[in-house]
Design a protein around this motif. Sequence first.
Motif, PDB file in Angstrom:
ATOM      1  N   GLN A  51      51.915  32.662  51.923  1.00  0.00           N
ATOM      2  CA  GLN A  51      50.503  32.252  51.581  1.00  0.00           C
ATOM      3  C   GLN A  51      49.456  33.057  51.572  1.00  0.00           C
ATOM      4  O   GLN A  51      49.115  33.993  52.687  1.00  0.00           O
ATOM      5  CB  GLN A  51      49.195  31.029  52.186  1.00  0.00           C
ATOM      6  CG  GLN A  51      50.050  30.247  52.195  1.00  0.00           C
ATOM      7  CD  GLN A  51      50.147  29.498  50.747  1.00  0.00           C
ATOM      8  OE1 GLN A  51      49.525  28.913  50.140  1.00  0.00           O
ATOM      9  NE2 GLN A  51      51.583  28.825  49.867  1.00  0.00           N
ATOM     10  N   PRO A  52      48.869  34.329  50.766  1.00  0.00           N
ATOM     11  CA  PRO A  52      47.925  35.262  50.797  1.00  0.00           C
ATOM     12  C   PRO A  52      46.566  35.413  51.832  1.00  0.00           C
ATOM     13  O   PRO A  52      46.486  34.367  51.661  1.00  0.00           O
ATOM     14  CB  PRO A  52      47.540  35.759  49.705  1.00  0.00           C
ATOM     15  CG  PRO A  52      47.470  35.172  48.860  1.00  0.00           C
ATOM     16  CD  PRO A  52      48.893  33.636  49.269  1.00  0.00           C
ATOM     17  N   CYS A  53      46.598  36.205  52.363  1.00  0.00           N
ATOM     18  CA  CYS A  53      45.385  35.656  53.284  1.00  0.00           C
ATOM     19  C   CYS A  53      43.725  35.953  52.103  1.00  0.00           C
ATOM     20  O   CYS A  53      44.158  35.378  51.278  1.00  0.00           O
ATOM     21  CB  CYS A  53      44.982  36.777  54.233  1.00  0.00           C
ATOM     22  SG  CYS A  53      45.025  39.098  53.475  1.00  0.00           S
ATOM     23  N   GLU A  54      42.550  35.516  52.783  1.00  0.00           N
ATOM     24  CA  GLU A  54      41.304  35.034  52.170  1.00  0.00           C
ATOM     25  C   GLU A  54      40.763  36.888  51.579  1.00  0.00           C
ATOM     26  O   GLU A  54      40.515  36.587  50.748  1.00  0.00           O
ATOM     27  CB  GLU A  54      40.281  35.191  53.303  1.00  0.00           C
ATOM     28  CG  GLU A  54      40.537  33.509  53.915  1.00  0.00           C
ATOM     29  CD  GLU A  54      40.154  33.269  55.265  1.00  0.00           C
ATOM     30  OE1 GLU A  54      38.780  33.648  55.442  1.00  0.00           O
ATOM     31  OE2 GLU A  54      40.147  32.133  55.861  1.00  0.00           O
ATOM     32  N   ASP A  55      41.839  38.420  51.356  1.00  0.00           N
ATOM     33  CA  ASP A  55      40.973  39.117  51.199  1.00  0.00           C
ATOM     34  C   ASP A  55      41.624  39.125  50.139  1.00  0.00           C
ATOM     35  O   ASP A  55      42.820  39.659  50.141  1.00  0.00           O
ATOM     36  CB  ASP A  55      41.053  40.319  52.244  1.00  0.00           C
ATOM     37  CG  ASP A  55      40.799  41.825  51.704  1.00  0.00           C
ATOM     38  OD1 ASP A  55      40.542  41.355  50.872  1.00  0.00           O
ATOM     39  OD2 ASP A  55      41.282  42.809  52.851  1.00  0.00           O
ATOM     40  N   PRO A  56      41.213  39.541  49.061  1.00  0.00           N
ATOM     41  CA  PRO A  56      42.070  39.751  47.522  1.00  0.00           C
ATOM     42  C   PRO A  56      42.353  41.041  47.137  1.00  0.00           C
ATOM     43  O   PRO A  56      43.175  41.186  46.651  1.00  0.00           O
ATOM     44  CB  PRO A  56      40.836  39.338  46.693  1.00  0.00           C
ATOM     45  CG  PRO A  56      39.573  39.182  47.105  1.00  0.00           C
ATOM     46  CD  PRO A  56      39.847  39.326  48.536  1.00  0.00           C
ATOM     47  N   MET A  57      41.596  42.017  48.036  1.00  0.00           N
ATOM     48  CA  MET A  57      42.351  42.976  47.867  1.00  0.00           C
ATOM     49  C   MET A  57      43.534  43.312  49.038  1.00  0.00           C
ATOM     50  O   MET A  57      43.875  44.790  49.483  1.00  0.00           O
ATOM     51  CB  MET A  57      41.118  44.284  48.117  1.00  0.00           C
ATOM     52  CG  MET A  57      39.586  44.020  46.892  1.00  0.00           C
ATOM     53  SD  MET A  57      40.424  43.691  45.186  1.00  0.00           S
ATOM     54  CE  MET A  57      40.393  45.664  45.526  1.00  0.00           C
ATOM     55  N   CYS A  58      43.950  42.383  50.100  1.00  0.00           N
ATOM     56  CA  CYS A  58      45.018  42.958  50.937  1.00  0.00           C
ATOM     57  C   CYS A  58      45.993  43.557  50.718  1.00  0.00           C
ATOM     58  O   CYS A  58      46.881  42.944  49.557  1.00  0.00           O
ATOM     59  CB  CYS A  58      45.690  41.886  51.550  1.00  0.00           C
ATOM     60  SG  CYS A  58      46.710  41.579  52.836  1.00  0.00           S
ATOM     61  N   ASP A  62      50.204  41.880  48.406  1.00  0.00           N
ATOM     62  CA  ASP A  62      49.395  42.101  46.544  1.00  0.00           C
ATOM     63  C   ASP A  62      50.861  41.356  46.089  1.00  0.00           C
ATOM     64  O   ASP A  62      50.437  40.535  45.077  1.00  0.00           O
ATOM     65  CB  ASP A  62      49.641  43.317  46.310  1.00  0.00           C
ATOM     66  CG  ASP A  62      49.645  43.757  45.332  1.00  0.00           C
ATOM     67  OD1 ASP A  62      48.607  43.130  44.655  1.00  0.00           O
ATOM     68  OD2 ASP A  62      50.206  44.201  44.962  1.00  0.00           O
ATOM     69  N   SER A  63      51.928  41.391  46.796  1.00  0.00           N
ATOM     70  CA  SER A  63      53.628  41.476  46.254  1.00  0.00           C
ATOM     71  C   SER A  63      53.374  39.704  46.285  1.00  0.00           C
ATOM     72  O   SER A  63      54.652  38.411  45.490  1.00  0.00           O
ATOM     73  CB  SER A  63      54.709  41.463  46.373  1.00  0.00           C
ATOM     74  OG  SER A  63      54.737  40.757  48.135  1.00  0.00           O
ATOM     75  N   VAL A  64      52.496  38.956  46.693  1.00  0.00           N
ATOM     76  CA  VAL A  64      52.846  37.197  46.794  1.00  0.00           C
ATOM     77  C   VAL A  64      51.164  36.670  46.661  1.00  0.00           C
ATOM     78  O   VAL A  64      50.737  35.630  46.928  1.00  0.00           O
ATOM     79  CB  VAL A  64      52.808  36.313  48.352  1.00  0.00           C
ATOM     80  CG1 VAL A  64      54.598  36.697  48.539  1.00  0.00           C
ATOM     81  CG2 VAL A  64      52.577  37.381  49.137  1.00  0.00           C
ATOM     82  N   SER A  65      50.006  37.615  45.703  1.00  0.00           N
ATOM     83  CA  SER A  65      48.754  36.851  45.460  1.00  0.00           C
ATOM     84  C   SER A  65      48.760  35.627  45.125  1.00  0.00           C
ATOM     85  O   SER A  65      47.406  35.451  44.626  1.00  0.00           O
ATOM     86  CB  SER A  65      47.844  38.097  45.445  1.00  0.00           C
ATOM     87  OG  SER A  65      48.375  38.653  43.843  1.00  0.00           O
ATOM     88  N   SER A  66      49.767  35.477  43.767  1.00  0.00           N
ATOM     89  CA  SER A  66      49.605  34.903  42.920  1.00  0.00           C
ATOM     90  C   SER A  66      50.899  33.260  43.659  1.00  0.00           C
ATOM     91  O   SER A  66      52.538  34.010  43.523  1.00  0.00           O
ATOM     92  CB  SER A  66      49.530  34.908  41.437  1.00  0.00           C
ATOM     93  OG  SER A  66      50.750  35.200  41.140  1.00  0.00           O
TER      94      SER A  66
END
Length: 99
Positions: A51-58, A62-66
């Motif tokens: 699960q991605p963290c709360e920072d959308p720019m992390c 990036d490779s698991v943000s959706s």
Amino acid sequence: MKQDSSLYDMIAHQAVELANRAADDNPDTDLWDISDGLLAGAVHYWLFSRQPCEDPMCSECDSVSSPDQRVAELLRMVEQLAQDSEYFHSTNDTQLGRA
């Protein structure tokens, strides 16, 4: 990194041992059912852990943000693990050349 590698190997070994115990304890059960259940649990946990963290720019996430990116990464990893397995090829494979 050695500790991570050892833990990785230990977890993989324990997963195989769990499946072997399930097969031994349930001799009338189809091995495919056991392996499908083991895979379902592994996929569930893998998706939970990615699960991605709360920072959308992390950049690390990036490779698991959706969801689609997570599934693509999971499929890439599964394909690599399958190709690296000693069981990837079988003497009964249909695409095997015969002389």
